[in-house]
Design a protein around this motif. Structure first.
Motif, PDB file in Angstrom:
ATOM      1  N   CYS A   7      91.498  98.308  40.209  1.00  0.00           N
ATOM      2  CA  CYS A   7      92.947  98.515  40.286  1.00  0.00           C
ATOM      3  C   CYS A   7      93.440  98.962  38.909  1.00  0.00           C
ATOM      4  N   CYS A  10      96.088  95.798  37.740  1.00  0.00           N
ATOM      5  CA  CYS A  10      95.625  94.445  37.381  1.00  0.00           C
ATOM      6  C   CYS A  10      94.129  94.378  37.104  1.00  0.00           C
ATOM      7  N   SER A  12      91.659  94.403  39.073  1.00  0.00           N
ATOM      8  CA  SER A  12      90.874  93.736  40.110  1.00  0.00           C
ATOM      9  C   SER A  12      89.854  94.710  40.708  1.00  0.00           C
ATOM     10  N   CYS A  32      95.072  97.817  46.143  1.00  0.00           N
ATOM     11  CA  CYS A  32      94.537  96.597  45.550  1.00  0.00           C
ATOM     12  C   CYS A  32      94.816  95.420  46.485  1.00  0.00           C
ATOM     13  N   CYS A  35      96.962  92.556  43.999  1.00  0.00           N
ATOM     14  CA  CYS A  35      98.357  92.712  43.562  1.00  0.00           C
ATOM     15  C   CYS A  35      99.178  93.618  44.481  1.00  0.00           C
TER      16      CYS A  35
HETATM   17 ZN   LIG Z   1      95.844  95.109  41.402  1.00  0.00          ZN
END
Ligand SMILES: [Zn+2]
Length: 129
Positions: A7, A10, A12, A32, A35
């Motif tokens: 992502c 964030c 991720s 994502c 988030c």
């Molecule tokens: Zn994210």
């Protein structure tokens, strides 16, 4: 099988690829799971030359009635409620003109406005403000 992209917001690794083919062009988006951010896959970003050529088609000066109406709504709804009188703002991605319309409109409202654009206004004088 290709690795999942991270992502961009964030970082991720829990993401999903979504391909949308709107008959003009197929684009891949990355969603994502953590988030909720959804963004175009970097693989679908235009080249720097394609990006600049597209921006050169913009008409963002005070004679552009539709753009002016759009920006006035944006200022009224997204900027003015959050700005102290006389605040300074940055027009990031100000476009191919020396007097961008956002700067003109913000200065008319008593705010100062610095501009930055990686193609057309790459100066960094705004950094000290
Ligand atoms: Zn994210």
């Amino acid at each position: 099988m290709s690795e999942r992209p991270r992502c961009r917001l964030c970082k991720s690794a829990s993401t999903q690829r979504i391909v949308i083919d709107d008959k003009v062009a197929a684009k891949t988006y990355i969603r994502c799971d953590d988030c909720g951010f959804i963004g175009v896959s970097p693989r679908c970003f235009p080249s720097k030359n394609e990006e600049k050529a597209r921006y050169l088609l913009h008409s963002n000066n005070e004679e552009s009635r539709g753009y002016r109406e759009y920006l006035e709504r944006f200022i009224d709804q997204a900027l003015s409620p959050y700005l102290e009188p006389g605040s300074s703002v940055l027009d990031f991605g100000s476009g191919p003109t020396e007097q961008p319309l956002l700067r003109y409109l913000m200065e008319a409202r008593g705010n100062s406005c610095s501009i930055y654009d990686p193609f057309f206004a790459p100066g960094r004088a705004w950094r000290g403000r």
